[in-house]
Write a protein that holds these residues in place. Structure first.
Motif, mmCIF file in Angstrom:
data_model
loop_
_atom_site.group_PDB
_atom_site.id
_atom_site.type_symbol
_atom_site.label_atom_id
_atom_site.label_comp_id
_atom_site.label_asym_id
_atom_site.label_seq_id
_atom_site.Cartn_x
_atom_site.Cartn_y
_atom_site.Cartn_z
ATOM 1 N N SER A 6 0.814 -1.219 0.000
ATOM 2 C CA SER A 6 0.000 0.000 0.000
ATOM 3 C C SER A 6 0.844 1.263 0.000
ATOM 4 O O SER A 6 0.376 2.319 -0.424
ATOM 5 C CB SER A 6 -0.974 -0.005 1.179
ATOM 6 N N SER A 7 2.094 1.188 0.471
ATOM 7 C CA SER A 7 3.016 2.320 0.327
ATOM 8 C C SER A 7 4.440 1.802 0.391
ATOM 9 O O SER A 7 4.718 0.772 1.016
ATOM 10 C CB SER A 7 2.782 3.398 1.391
ATOM 11 N N PHE A 8 5.332 2.530 -0.294
ATOM 12 C CA PHE A 8 6.738 2.155 -0.321
ATOM 13 C C PHE A 8 7.560 3.423 -0.526
ATOM 14 O O PHE A 8 7.269 4.213 -1.412
ATOM 15 C CB PHE A 8 7.023 1.153 -1.445
ATOM 16 N N SER A 9 8.569 3.613 0.317
ATOM 17 C CA SER A 9 9.420 4.803 0.179
ATOM 18 C C SER A 9 10.877 4.414 0.411
ATOM 19 O O SER A 9 11.177 3.475 1.138
ATOM 20 C CB SER A 9 9.001 5.893 1.163
ATOM 21 N N ILE A 10 11.771 5.157 -0.249
ATOM 22 C CA ILE A 10 13.206 4.944 -0.124
ATOM 23 C C ILE A 10 13.866 6.279 0.151
ATOM 24 O O ILE A 10 13.264 7.339 -0.048
ATOM 25 C CB ILE A 10 13.814 4.327 -1.402
ATOM 26 N N GLN A 11 15.115 6.240 0.606
ATOM 27 C CA GLN A 11 15.837 7.499 0.761
ATOM 28 C C GLN A 11 16.148 8.056 -0.622
ATOM 29 O O GLN A 11 16.179 7.329 -1.610
ATOM 30 C CB GLN A 11 17.094 7.327 1.608
ATOM 31 N N GLU A 12 16.366 9.374 -0.684
ATOM 32 C CA GLU A 12 16.539 10.031 -1.985
ATOM 33 C C GLU A 12 17.971 10.035 -2.473
ATOM 34 O O GLU A 12 18.213 10.294 -3.653
ATOM 35 C CB GLU A 12 15.997 11.456 -1.918
ATOM 36 N N ALA A 13 18.934 9.746 -1.596
ATOM 37 C CA ALA A 13 20.341 9.745 -2.008
ATOM 38 C C ALA A 13 21.112 8.736 -1.175
ATOM 39 O O ALA A 13 20.791 8.493 -0.008
ATOM 40 C CB ALA A 13 20.950 11.136 -1.842
ATOM 41 N N SER A 14 22.122 8.138 -1.791
ATOM 42 C CA SER A 14 22.977 7.195 -1.088
ATOM 43 C C SER A 14 24.301 7.095 -1.828
ATOM 44 O O SER A 14 24.386 7.433 -3.009
ATOM 45 C CB SER A 14 22.316 5.821 -1.008
ATOM 46 N N PHE A 15 25.311 6.609 -1.109
ATOM 47 C CA PHE A 15 26.598 6.320 -1.730
ATOM 48 C C PHE A 15 26.719 4.819 -1.936
ATOM 49 O O PHE A 15 26.244 4.019 -1.116
ATOM 50 C CB PHE A 15 27.757 6.808 -0.853
ATOM 51 N N LEU A 16 27.355 4.438 -3.024
ATOM 52 C CA LEU A 16 27.584 3.040 -3.339
ATOM 53 C C LEU A 16 28.305 2.360 -2.180
ATOM 54 O O LEU A 16 29.284 2.874 -1.663
ATOM 55 C CB LEU A 16 28.411 2.936 -4.623
ATOM 56 N N ASP A 18 27.059 1.892 0.829
ATOM 57 C CA ASP A 18 26.431 2.251 2.105
ATOM 58 C C ASP A 18 25.133 1.472 2.314
ATOM 59 O O ASP A 18 24.442 1.105 1.358
ATOM 60 C CB ASP A 18 26.102 3.743 2.150
ATOM 61 N N GLU A 19 24.788 1.274 3.582
ATOM 62 C CA GLU A 19 23.502 0.672 3.898
ATOM 63 C C GLU A 19 22.401 1.679 3.588
ATOM 64 O O GLU A 19 22.492 2.849 3.932
ATOM 65 C CB GLU A 19 23.447 0.264 5.364
ATOM 66 N N THR A 20 21.368 1.216 2.929
ATOM 67 C CA THR A 20 20.256 2.051 2.504
ATOM 68 C C THR A 20 18.976 1.504 3.131
ATOM 69 O O THR A 20 18.843 0.307 3.328
ATOM 70 C CB THR A 20 20.159 2.044 0.969
ATOM 71 N N THR A 21 18.049 2.414 3.426
ATOM 72 C CA THR A 21 16.826 2.031 4.120
ATOM 73 C C THR A 21 15.598 2.303 3.256
ATOM 74 O O THR A 21 15.536 3.308 2.554
ATOM 75 C CB THR A 21 16.700 2.826 5.439
ATOM 76 N N ALA A 22 14.639 1.393 3.339
ATOM 77 C CA ALA A 22 13.340 1.574 2.687
ATOM 78 C C ALA A 22 12.254 1.224 3.695
ATOM 79 O O ALA A 22 12.495 0.494 4.662
ATOM 80 C CB ALA A 22 13.228 0.680 1.457
ATOM 81 N N GLU A 23 11.061 1.755 3.468
ATOM 82 C CA GLU A 23 9.916 1.437 4.324
ATOM 83 C C GLU A 23 8.786 0.922 3.442
ATOM 84 O O GLU A 23 8.435 1.552 2.445
ATOM 85 C CB GLU A 23 9.462 2.668 5.102
ATOM 86 N N ILE A 24 8.243 -0.230 3.821
ATOM 87 C CA ILE A 24 7.170 -0.852 3.045
ATOM 88 C C ILE A 24 5.961 -1.073 3.957
ATOM 89 O O ILE A 24 6.110 -1.494 5.101
ATOM 90 C CB ILE A 24 7.648 -2.180 2.409
ATOM 91 N N GLU A 25 4.788 -0.712 3.449
ATOM 92 C CA GLU A 25 3.544 -0.990 4.166
ATOM 93 C C GLU A 25 2.775 -2.042 3.390
ATOM 94 O O GLU A 25 2.527 -1.886 2.187
ATOM 95 C CB GLU A 25 2.691 0.273 4.307
ATOM 96 N N VAL A 26 2.431 -3.125 4.085
ATOM 97 C CA VAL A 26 1.738 -4.250 3.474
ATOM 98 C C VAL A 26 0.328 -4.313 4.052
ATOM 99 O O VAL A 26 0.147 -4.273 5.270
ATOM 100 C CB VAL A 26 2.496 -5.569 3.758
ATOM 101 N N THR A 27 -0.670 -4.407 3.170
ATOM 102 C CA THR A 27 -2.064 -4.458 3.583
ATOM 103 C C THR A 27 -2.708 -5.743 3.069
ATOM 104 O O THR A 27 -2.470 -6.150 1.927
ATOM 105 C CB THR A 27 -2.839 -3.238 3.034
#
Length: 194
Positions: A6-16, A18-27
C-alpha cells in the motif's frame, strides 16, 4: 488472503556500498487472514518495471505475521547497494517475495517508490590519506580523478596484522571481484597496494 504493497518509500540519495533504508507498508485486502512467514524485498531498477533477472535485491526482511483482513503492517528494510553504476534508480518494494503465504492474487505485490534514489560514489582525494573503518563482509567504493598521462598508486593500510583486504580498480566502471582492471598485489594480507 490478498496482500498488497500500500506504500513504499526509499531514501533520496545514497553512496555506493552504504547501507540504505526503505519502508514498506503491506495491507491484507483479502477476506482471510495472512498467516505465516512473510518475506519482503527492496530492489533498485533503472526503469520503473520490475525485472527479477536484472534488478538487484538491496535488502530483505522477514517475520512471522497474522495480518487480518483490512489490517496493515509497516516494515523497514535495510541493505547495502553494491555493484551499480552511479545514477538515478527507481526503488521497488515487493511483499511475499517467496510466495510463502497463499494468496488469490500475486500480481499486486509490488509498488514503485514515488521518488528516485540518486546513487553516487565518494571521491577519494589524491595525495591525502583517508581514514575509514572496514568491517568484515562490507564494501567501500571510491572514485579517483587522475590527470592524463599520470600513474596512480593506491595504498591501503590496516591497523590489523591478521585478516584479508581486497582492492579492485576499474576505469570508467564499477569494479567487482570478478570484473576489474587491476587488483591489490598482496594476496591474503590486510595491507594492499595497487
Amino acid at each position: 488472503t490478498d496482500l498488497t504493497v500500500s506504500s513504499f518509500s526509499i531514501q533520496e540519495a545514497s553512496f555506493l556500498g552504504d547501507e540504505t533504508t526503505a519502508e514498506i507498508e503491506v495491507t491484507n485486502i483479502g477476506d482471510k487472514p495472512a498467516l505465516g512467514r512473510l518475506y519482503n524485498g527492496f530492489y533498485l531498477s533503472g526503469d520503473n518495471q520490475f525485472n527479477g533477472a536484472v534488478d538487484p535485491l538491496v535488502g530483505n526482511q522477514d517475520s512471522d505475521v497474522n495480518i487480518l483482513p483490512g489490517q496493515s503492517r509497516t516494515y523497514n528494510i535495510k541493505g547495502p547497494i553494491l555493484n551499480l553504476d552511479p545514477g538515478n534508480y527507481f526503488g521497488i518494494g515487493r511483499t511475499n517475495i517467496l510466495a510463502s503465504i497463499n494468496e488469490v492474487n500475486y500480481e499486486n505485490n509490488l509498488l514503485v517508490a514515488e521518488k528516485q534514489l540518486n546513487l553516487d560514489v565518494r571521491q577519494l582525494p589524491l595525495d591525502s590519506p583517508t581514514a575509514n573503518t572496514l568491517i568484515a563482509g562490507t564494501w567501500r567504493y571510491y572514485k579517483v580523478n587522475v590527470g592524463a598521462n599520470l600513474d596512480l598508486v593506491i595504498d591501503l593500510s590496516s591497523s590489523r596484522s591478521v585478516g584479508t583486504n581486497d582492492v579492485f580498480v576499474s576505469f570508467g566502471k564499477v569494479p567487482t571481484p570478478n570484473e576489474f582492471d587491476y587488483k591489490g598485489i598482496n594476496n591474503n594480507r590486510t595491507n594492499q597496494r595497487v
